[in-house]
Motif scaffolding. Structure first.
Motif, mmCIF file in Angstrom:
data_model
loop_
_atom_site.group_PDB
_atom_site.id
_atom_site.type_symbol
_atom_site.label_atom_id
_atom_site.label_comp_id
_atom_site.label_asym_id
_atom_site.label_seq_id
_atom_site.Cartn_x
_atom_site.Cartn_y
_atom_site.Cartn_z
ATOM 1 N N SER A 114 0.834 -1.209 0.000
ATOM 2 C CA SER A 114 0.000 0.000 0.000
ATOM 3 C C SER A 114 0.868 1.258 0.000
ATOM 4 N N LEU A 115 1.915 1.268 0.821
ATOM 5 C CA LEU A 115 2.788 2.434 0.889
ATOM 6 C C LEU A 115 3.549 2.650 -0.422
ATOM 7 N N LYS A 116 3.964 1.560 -1.058
ATOM 8 C CA LYS A 116 4.676 1.693 -2.337
ATOM 9 C C LYS A 116 3.776 2.275 -3.411
ATOM 10 N N GLU A 117 2.522 1.860 -3.398
ATOM 11 C CA GLU A 117 1.579 2.402 -4.380
ATOM 12 C C GLU A 117 1.364 3.896 -4.137
ATOM 13 N N GLU A 118 1.231 4.275 -2.855
ATOM 14 C CA GLU A 118 1.054 5.682 -2.516
ATOM 15 C C GLU A 118 2.300 6.491 -2.874
ATOM 16 N N MET A 119 3.481 5.905 -2.624
ATOM 17 C CA MET A 119 4.736 6.580 -2.952
ATOM 18 C C MET A 119 4.845 6.823 -4.456
ATOM 19 N N GLN A 120 4.439 5.815 -5.262
ATOM 20 C CA GLN A 120 4.485 5.956 -6.704
ATOM 21 C C GLN A 120 3.554 7.070 -7.187
ATOM 22 N N ASN A 121 2.391 7.180 -6.528
ATOM 23 C CA ASN A 121 1.452 8.254 -6.888
ATOM 24 C C ASN A 121 2.058 9.625 -6.624
ATOM 25 N N PHE A 122 2.736 9.766 -5.471
ATOM 26 C CA PHE A 122 3.394 11.036 -5.155
ATOM 27 C C PHE A 122 4.498 11.327 -6.168
ATOM 28 N N LEU A 181 9.629 10.781 -0.685
ATOM 29 C CA LEU A 181 10.820 10.445 0.085
ATOM 30 C C LEU A 181 10.461 10.026 1.505
ATOM 31 N N VAL A 182 9.491 10.711 2.100
ATOM 32 C CA VAL A 182 9.038 10.348 3.454
ATOM 33 C C VAL A 182 8.502 8.917 3.471
ATOM 34 N N LEU A 183 7.685 8.597 2.462
ATOM 35 C CA LEU A 183 7.127 7.245 2.394
ATOM 36 C C LEU A 183 8.213 6.210 2.126
ATOM 37 N N ARG A 184 9.192 6.573 1.305
ATOM 38 C CA ARG A 184 10.285 5.641 1.041
ATOM 39 C C ARG A 184 11.026 5.307 2.329
ATOM 40 N N ASN A 185 11.270 6.325 3.163
ATOM 41 C CA ASN A 185 11.947 6.087 4.440
ATOM 42 C C ASN A 185 11.108 5.217 5.358
#
Length: 519
Positions: free
Chosen positions: A199-207, A217-221
């Protein structure tokens, strides 16, 4: 007395130096056991104490771990258990810190430094890196809004006003709702976090797609913090009971078996056995071993023994004995770790190569193996990798990586053809020696593509492929895979080489994507 260092593995783990009576003189850890242990015998030490230690060594025992982190904590356990004479600086070392969820109607989350502390609760860890631990703790508090205050008062705290605490103190959340948050945090801390990561990776890709790179970057961390939970110590778990872990490898008509002793959650020692294979060898081993050794509270095995074994163990112990055959989770990790130690102890690179050569009907074992893998993300950014193994070990100086130039999107067959042609055309033009075996990541289609290129270049190098789903080995001219057991040393060697090629390809692809994002 000369110490044989040839059998020391080049893996992370712990080593134990023993004297002529078998007493443990020193326990150490290493990222590469062979390099570290060998350094003691290569030249005279500056410290006289170390020279004395080396002069007393008569035997060396090793335990392989999955990572340096596990080695660190295993070293801590072994030193506390045996208190070796030459580990004076570590005898009084404290245990590493844990994350704790307390046993309360509204559990709080915090840090604990002792197993048997005054506050009851569930411990997770331990964590060697304080920065990693604090990042995970902060993430959980921000995500699940668990309380951190020592006492529940009737006044809202600052975290409540900031929206980072569920605030049970002022009745903002019911006990069942709060317990649901606690269960979510528990799953995360126990490593069952793949759904959350996806879920976080999908959200990170959207950002990233919307060019909100700071949020990405925050989500990647955060994702990295969760992924680092896999570095938790699997061989030290919160257990009051003792466990034995047994695993084995069958090679030829011999059984190579290992038994791990886990005392109250800490891996303390191992035993290794070699004997002739019989139809019910595991049951026979259990019967004979526990006739003279006290059974543990729990016996963890790779397969289910016959029904009467459990009753037999309970009769000897006098209390209940649980037999577990894990399919996933921490106990499965211990079974796999035992298997890895068996491989290191008994199946060195040359032995595995010899078995692979026999399975492929080669005249000689393949000394040099080159493996190709193709990687892309949804058909874009396609890259290729080639890793080289010599004598069963990575030869990183000869690793190569390729940007795919001619193959279309998602055309793995054409991509394999391209990288194989580029590699061996160059070797031919520069008059360099060819490998003894070529390994392709994929099934019959990828294998056929590679073989066609080799035929065009008039090269008669043996080539095989490894299909990921069933780990099946294919050779040219056969529709069916070879009858090689997936857990055999030969198959495991091929899987190890394929996994390294895949890792190298993925690393290159990520590097290119990061470069594109920066541009």
């Amino acid at each position: 007395m000369t110490i044989d260092l040839s059998t020391i593995p080049e893996e992370p783990g712990c080593y134990q130096f023993k004297d002529e009576s078998g007493n443990i003189l020193y326990v150490g850890k290493a990222k590469n056991l062979k390099k570290r242990v060998s350094s003691y015998f290569q030249k005279k030490s500056i410290a006289p104490r170390t020279d004395i230690l080396v002069s007393l060594i008569r035997d060396i025992d090793t335990i392989v771990t999955s990572s340096e982190v596990e080695a660190l904590i295993l070293e801590n356990n072994l030193i506390k258990k045996y208190q070796p004479k030459y580990n004076i600086d570590l005898k009084d070392a404290k245990s590493y810190a844990f994350i704790q969820l307390t046993d309360e109607p509204f559990p709080r989350i915090g840090i604990a430094r002792e197993r048997n502390g005054k506050i009851k609760g569930t411990l997770y860890g331990p964590f060697v890196s304080a920065a990693e631990r604090d990042q995970i703790l902060k993430f959980i508090k921000q995500t699940f809004h668990l309380r951190t205050c020592k006492k529940i008062t009737k006044r809202a705290c600052l975290r409540s006003h900031l929206g980072t605490c569920a605030a049970p103190c002022i009745g903002k959340i019911s006990e069942p709702e709060y317990q649901y948050l606690v269960k979510s945090a528990d799953l995360l801390l126990r490593g069952k976090n793949q759904d959350l990561i996806s879920s976080l990776k999908e959200e990170m890709q959207n950002f990233s797609d919307s060019e909100e790179f700071e949020k990405a970057l925050v989500l990647r961390n955060r994702i990295q913090a969760i992924e680092n939970l896999s570095e938790r110590q699997y061989v030290q778990r919160q257990k009051k009971a003792d466990e034995h872990i047994i695993n084995y490898i069958i090679s030829g008509d011999m059984v190579y078996l290992i038994l791990f002793h886990v005392e109250r959650g800490s891996l303390t020692s191992k035993e290794e056995f070699v004997f002739q294979e019989t139809e019910d060898f595991l049951d026979e081993f259990i019967l004979q071993y526990y006739a003279t050794n006290k059974p543990p509270n729990e016996l963890i095995l790779p397969i289910q023994p016959e029904q009467g074994i459990q009753e037999y163990l309970m009769h000897i112990r006098g209390t209940n004995v649980t037999i577990t055959v894990p399919k996933q989770g921490e106990k499965k990790h211990l079974i796999d770790l035992a298997y890895k130690n068996l491989e290191v102890s008994f199946f060195t690179g040359k032995m595995r190569l010899s078995e692979l050569g026999e399975a492929l009907h080669m005249d000689n074992p393949p000394e040099v193996i080159e493996c190709f893998d193709i990687s892309h993300l949804r058909g874009t950014g396609t890259v290729g990798s080639m890793v080289s193994f010599r004598d069963g070990k990575p030869d990183k100086r000869n690793y190569r990586r390729y940007k795919i130039k001619t193959a279309g999107p998602s055309d793995d067959y054409a991509a394999i053809s391209e990288v194989v042609k580029r590699r061996y055309s160059r070797l031919l033009s520069e008059n360099h020696p060819m490998p003894d075996l070529i390994l392709i990541d994929g099934g019959p289609g990828q294998l056929k593509s590679a073989k066609t290129v080799l035929d065009e270049l008039n090269l008669s190098i043996p080539v095989i492929s490894l299909a990921k789903r069933e780990e099946e080995i294919y050779v040219p001219g056969r529709h069916l895979p070879l009858s090689v057991q997936k857990k055999s040393p030969a198959s495991l060697l091929v899987q190890e080489i394929r996994d390294e090629a895949h890792r190298f390809a993925i690393t290159y692809q990520r590097k290119l994507r990061q470069k594109q994002m920066k541009e």
